[in-house]
Design an enzyme around this catalytic site. Structure first.
Site, PDB file in Angstrom:
ATOM      1  CE  LYS A 135      -1.870   2.589   3.502  1.00  0.00           C
ATOM      2  NZ  LYS A 135      -2.629   2.849   4.737  1.00  0.00           N
ATOM      3  CD  GLU A 176      -4.935   4.897   1.313  1.00  0.00           C
ATOM      4  OE1 GLU A 176      -4.061   4.066   1.626  1.00  0.00           O
ATOM      5  OE2 GLU A 176      -5.679   5.427   2.130  1.00  0.00           O
ATOM      6  CE  LYS A 218      -6.988   2.088   2.237  1.00  0.00           C
ATOM      7  NZ  LYS A 218      -6.466   1.232   3.292  1.00  0.00           N
TER       8      LYS A 218
HETATM    9  P1  13P Z   1      -9.077   4.480   7.392  1.00  0.00           P
HETATM   10  O1  13P Z   1     -10.080   3.452   6.955  1.00  0.00           O
HETATM   11  O2  13P Z   1      -9.047   4.664   8.881  1.00  0.00           O
HETATM   12  O3  13P Z   1      -9.193   5.748   6.622  1.00  0.00           O
HETATM   13  O4  13P Z   1      -7.657   3.872   7.080  1.00  0.00           O
HETATM   14  C1  13P Z   1      -7.441   3.301   5.845  1.00  0.00           C
HETATM   15  C2  13P Z   1      -6.043   3.482   5.473  1.00  0.00           C
HETATM   16  O5  13P Z   1      -5.332   2.519   5.296  1.00  0.00           O
HETATM   17  C3  13P Z   1      -5.520   4.838   5.262  1.00  0.00           C
HETATM   18  O6  13P Z   1      -4.307   4.776   4.602  1.00  0.00           O
END
Ligand code: 13P
Length: 348
Positions: A135, A176, A218
């Site tokens: 990620k 993300e 994401k």
């Molecule tokens: P949240 O669901 O708390 O936003 O966290 C997800 C995440 O991995 C943020 O990088």
């Protein structure tokens, strides 16, 4: 790069009714979370908390994967390394590889995520110790004059370079680009910024030849900012989210795994259920929640061994609520497809 492995992992991560637990809070963030329940963070306490989550009986019914932090991927549970322990339960281990969002020089209100230096070597090591996906979080802030194109472009470029490096090692990149939900903007503005951001991200992914079938997106949901006086309903959030994604996310991407971004557990559950009711999307739409999955378990646990069972119960119940709404949708979608196929056969 082995495209078959990448596709298999990506698809397994969005298996019907399952999603990802983000348990990859950095040293600073986990300390903040634990401070809320009056517990001081250190590697042993952090592990005790995460062990409570990972050893929850039955949690594998709803979790396809867990994102780990560097500290946790090197720790052990019951004499197995954490990735081995998770894999033994049929849960795919993943790893956060970015090094956080830092101020973008000359753009005082904006950030760019760092961590590309040495990433190839770090990925090689993470692969050896069991990570199958990774990620990288980019942060886009909404304000009067922001986000700027420069900020979006800088983040999109590093996201694409990260994704290409992951795929080189058969590690599925979870991409993300998070448009923050904290400001006072309305749904429309979130839609506009999310659209701009995702367009640029997919442009750079394409330029870096990232295989879309072997990655996951994401994103944030398209939602009213937390400080906005008007809050869109779950149905409005769902419709705006799917509409936006249909415009900018290519159909080859196997799955969209939403972050919760500070929504309450109930909001995040309800919004995702509604998103899955909107017809016409080519991707599996699931979750990669941190806070929305953990909040109730964390407060129930409160750092006490005697609360572990109750906290696990709270965690399992939340994961079940989120997972079951997805499974119900998946069953319906399969039924509809079977009906369509039968009709087609009769007509042929
Ligand atoms: P949240 O669901 O708390 O936003 O966290 C997800 C995440 O991995 C943020 O990088």
């Amino acid at each position: 790069m082995d495209i078959t492995i990448l596709k298999q992992t990506a698809q397994a991560l969005v298996a019907p009714g399952k999603g990802i637990l983000a348990a990859d809070e950095s040293t600073k963030t986990i300390a903040k979370r634990l401070e809320k329940i009056g517990v001081e963070s250190n590697p042993e306490i952090n592990l005790a908390y995460r062990k409570m989550l990972f050893t929850t009986p039955g949690i594998e019914q709803y979790l396809s994967g867990v994102i780990l932090y560097d500290e946790t991927i090197r720790q052990s549970i019951d004499s197995a390394s954490v990735p081995q322990y998770l894999a033994g339960k049929g849960i795919i281990p993943g790893i956060k590889v970015d090094k956080g969002a830092w101020l973008l020089p000359n753009f005082p209100e904006e950030k760019v995520t760092e961590g590309l230096d040495g990433l190839r070597d770090r990925l090689t090591e993470y692969k050896e110790i069991g990570a199958k996906f990774a990620k990288w979080r980019a942060v886009i802030t909404i304000g009067e004059e922001i986000p700027t194109d420069t900020c979006i472009e800088a983040n999109a470029e590093v996201l694409a370079r990260y994704a290409a490096l992951c795929q080189e090692q058969d590690i599925v990149p979870v991409v993300e680009p998070e448009v923050l939900m904290d400001a006072d903007n309305d749904l429309e503005r979130c839609k506009e910024v999310t659209t701009m951001t995702l367009k640029k991200v997919f442009e750079r992914l394409s330029a870096h030849k990232v295989v879309l079938e072997g990655m996951l997106l994401k994103p944030n949901m398209v939602i009213s900012g937390k400080k906005s006086p008007t809050q869109a309903s779950s149905q409005e959030v769902a419709e705006a989210t799917v509409k936006t994604f249909l415009e900018v996310v290519p159909g080859q991407v196997p799955g969209i795994v939403f972050l919760s971004g500070g929504q309450t557990p109930n909001q995040a559950t309800e919004n995702l259920a509604e998103i899955n009711k909107v017809p016409g999307s080519p991707w599996q739409m699931s979750f990669s929640y941190g806070r929305a999955l953990q909040d109730e378990a964390l407060t129930t646990w409160a750092g006490k061994e005697e609360n572990v069972r109750a906290a696990q119960q709270a965690f399992l119940e939340r994961a079940k609520k989120v997972g079951e709404s997805l499974a119900e949708y998946a069953r319906k979608a399969i039924k509809e497809q079977v009906k369509k196929d039968k009709k087609k056969k009769v007509n042929d």
